[in-house]
Design a protein around this motif. Structure first.
Motif, PDB file in Angstrom:
ATOM      1  N   GLY A  70       0.803  -1.214   0.000  1.00 21.70           N
ATOM      2  CA  GLY A  70       0.000   0.000   0.000  1.00 21.70           C
ATOM      3  C   GLY A  70       0.837   1.265   0.000  1.00 21.70           C
ATOM      4  N   ILE A  71       0.262   2.317   0.555  1.00 22.19           N
ATOM      5  CA  ILE A  71       0.870   3.639   0.586  1.00 22.19           C
ATOM      6  C   ILE A  71       1.136   4.001   2.043  1.00 22.19           C
ATOM      7  CG2 ILE A  71       0.542   6.073   0.002  1.00 22.19           C
ATOM      8  CD1 ILE A  71      -1.634   5.026  -2.037  1.00 22.19           C
ATOM      9  N   TYR A  72       2.370   4.400   2.337  1.00 23.21           N
ATOM     10  CA  TYR A  72       2.736   4.834   3.682  1.00 23.21           C
ATOM     11  C   TYR A  72       3.066   6.320   3.623  1.00 23.21           C
ATOM     12  CZ  TYR A  72       3.233  -0.152   4.499  1.00 23.21           C
ATOM     13  OH  TYR A  72       2.996  -1.498   4.592  1.00 23.21           O
ATOM     14  N   ILE A  73       2.469   7.085   4.512  1.00 25.23           N
ATOM     15  CA  ILE A  73       2.706   8.524   4.550  1.00 25.23           C
ATOM     16  C   ILE A  73       3.176   8.903   5.948  1.00 25.23           C
ATOM     17  CG2 ILE A  73       1.680  10.815   4.326  1.00 25.23           C
ATOM     18  CD1 ILE A  73      -0.239   9.609   2.283  1.00 25.23           C
ATOM     19  N   LEU A  74       4.377   9.470   6.013  1.00 21.49           N
ATOM     20  CA  LEU A  74       4.948   9.913   7.281  1.00 21.49           C
ATOM     21  C   LEU A  74       4.709  11.408   7.417  1.00 21.49           C
ATOM     22  CD1 LEU A  74       6.693   9.522   9.826  1.00 21.49           C
ATOM     23  CD2 LEU A  74       8.694   9.893   8.393  1.00 21.49           C
ATOM     24  N   ASP A  75       4.018  11.778   8.490  1.00 25.82           N
ATOM     25  CA  ASP A  75       3.802  13.191   8.825  1.00 25.82           C
ATOM     26  C   ASP A  75       4.648  13.481  10.057  1.00 25.82           C
ATOM     27  OD1 ASP A  75       2.993  15.715   9.573  1.00 25.82           O
ATOM     28  OD2 ASP A  75       0.899  15.193   9.894  1.00 25.82           O
ATOM     29  N   ILE A  77       5.898  16.417  10.780  1.00 24.49           N
ATOM     30  CA  ILE A  77       5.769  17.814  11.165  1.00 24.49           C
ATOM     31  C   ILE A  77       4.614  18.059  12.142  1.00 24.49           C
ATOM     32  CG2 ILE A  77       5.526  20.181  10.304  1.00 24.49           C
ATOM     33  CD1 ILE A  77       8.102  18.701   9.358  1.00 24.49           C
ATOM     34  N   PHE A  78       3.390  17.636  11.813  1.00 26.12           N
ATOM     35  CA  PHE A  78       2.222  17.990  12.618  1.00 26.12           C
ATOM     36  C   PHE A  78       1.742  16.885  13.552  1.00 26.12           C
ATOM     37  CE2 PHE A  78       1.969  20.954   9.045  1.00 26.12           C
ATOM     38  CZ  PHE A  78       1.930  22.134   9.748  1.00 26.12           C
ATOM     39  N   THR A  79       1.551  15.676  13.036  1.00 27.75           N
ATOM     40  CA  THR A  79       0.987  14.609  13.873  1.00 27.75           C
ATOM     41  C   THR A  79       2.040  13.639  14.393  1.00 27.75           C
ATOM     42  OG1 THR A  79       0.554  13.122  12.005  1.00 27.75           O
ATOM     43  CG2 THR A  79      -1.190  14.696  12.608  1.00 27.75           C
ATOM     44  N   ASN A  80       3.257  13.707  13.870  1.00 25.85           N
ATOM     45  CA  ASN A  80       4.318  12.759  14.248  1.00 25.85           C
ATOM     46  C   ASN A  80       3.836  11.325  14.135  1.00 25.85           C
ATOM     47  OD1 ASN A  80       6.458  14.526  14.792  1.00 25.85           O
ATOM     48  ND2 ASN A  80       5.572  15.020  16.784  1.00 25.85           N
ATOM     49  N   ASN A  81       3.209  11.011  13.017  1.00 32.94           N
ATOM     50  CA  ASN A  81       2.656   9.675  12.862  1.00 32.94           C
ATOM     51  C   ASN A  81       2.895   9.138  11.462  1.00 32.94           C
ATOM     52  OD1 ASN A  81       1.256   7.329  13.556  1.00 32.94           O
ATOM     53  ND2 ASN A  81      -0.277   8.486  14.687  1.00 32.94           N
ATOM     54  N   LEU A  82       2.759   7.826  11.339  1.00 27.14           N
ATOM     55  CA  LEU A  82       2.894   7.118  10.072  1.00 27.14           C
ATOM     56  C   LEU A  82       1.543   6.516   9.735  1.00 27.14           C
ATOM     57  CD1 LEU A  82       4.687   5.993   7.780  1.00 27.14           C
ATOM     58  CD2 LEU A  82       5.156   4.039   9.260  1.00 27.14           C
ATOM     59  N   TYR A  83       1.034   6.828   8.539  1.00 23.83           N
ATOM     60  CA  TYR A  83      -0.282   6.385   8.101  1.00 23.83           C
ATOM     61  C   TYR A  83      -0.132   5.340   7.002  1.00 23.83           C
ATOM     62  CZ  TYR A  83      -1.721  10.570  10.554  1.00 23.83           C
ATOM     63  OH  TYR A  83      -1.924  11.515  11.521  1.00 23.83           O
ATOM     64  N   HIS A  84      -1.040   4.358   7.004  1.00 18.97           N
ATOM     65  CA  HIS A  84      -1.014   3.293   6.008  1.00 18.97           C
ATOM     66  C   HIS A  84      -2.363   3.273   5.283  1.00 18.97           C
ATOM     67  CE1 HIS A  84      -0.749  -1.295   5.117  1.00 18.97           C
ATOM     68  NE2 HIS A  84      -0.370  -0.586   4.081  1.00 18.97           N
ATOM     69  N   PHE A  85      -2.301   3.399   3.949  1.00 21.02           N
ATOM     70  CA  PHE A  85      -3.478   3.321   3.089  1.00 21.02           C
ATOM     71  C   PHE A  85      -3.271   2.161   2.126  1.00 21.02           C
ATOM     72  CE2 PHE A  85      -3.050   7.693   4.413  1.00 21.02           C
ATOM     73  CZ  PHE A  85      -4.343   8.128   4.639  1.00 21.02           C
ATOM     74  N   ASN A  86      -4.357   1.549   1.654  1.00 25.65           N
ATOM     75  CA  ASN A  86      -4.185   0.508   0.642  1.00 25.65           C
ATOM     76  C   ASN A  86      -3.983   1.148  -0.722  1.00 25.65           C
ATOM     77  OD1 ASN A  86      -6.731   1.142  -0.415  1.00 25.65           O
ATOM     78  ND2 ASN A  86      -7.733  -0.682   0.395  1.00 25.65           N
TER      79      ASN A  86
END
Length: 154
Positions: A70-75, A77-86
């Motif tokens: 899938g798609i991994y998006i590291l933020d 700057i603002f949320t300090n989190n790593l998001y995973h989308f299919n």
């Protein structure tokens, strides 16, 4: 998977009736562009609108990784989190913020190992590397060598 340049747009507005315009929302969109494409002749292979829920909204992308998982998006700057989308842009999960096992304090950087299908996250808050599977399930914490700048190399 083919090699792509990823362009993330946040200025994609939804269209609708006059009532909908009162609640106009920004919609993040991933645009996949083959790496060999020249700027003069932009060829877009696929546009993937990202699902936006309260849990999946990020502030600013620091790093975007495409994989078979899938798609991994590291933020960072603002949320300090790593998001995973299919691959269709549907939100799957994000890391848990905290001090417990499998949680991170400050998701400073990440690296996706395509062969092992594992995600290495440098937690700047606790200064450790945490290892997750491709679904962001915690596996273990790795020892680090303080002479290496992991946040630059990951």
């Amino acid at each position: 998977m083919n090699t792509y340049l990823v362009v993330l747009f946040i200025l994609f507005f939804s269209c609708g009736s006059e009532n909908d315009l009162k609640e106009e929302k920004l919609k993040p969109v991933i645009v996949l562009v083959p790496e060999e494409t020249e700027v003069k002749s932009l060829q877009i292979d696929k546009i993937v609108p990202l699902e936006t829920k309260d849990k999946s909204v990020f502030g600013q992308f620091y790093k975007v990784v495409l994989s078979d998982s899938g798609i991994y998006i590291l933020d960072h700057i603002f949320t300090n989190n790593l998001y995973h989308f299919n691959e269709n842009g549907n939100f799957i999960t994000k890391l848990h913020i905290g001090k417990g096992p499998g949680e991170v304090i400050d998701t400073y950087s990440m690296y996706f190992d395509r062969e092992a299908k594992q995600v290495y996250v440098y937690d700047g808050g606790s200064e450790v590397i945490k290892l997750f599977d491709d679904q962001l399930e915690y596996l273990r914490t790795l020892p680090i060598n303080n002479e290496i700048a992991y946040h630059q190399g990951l």
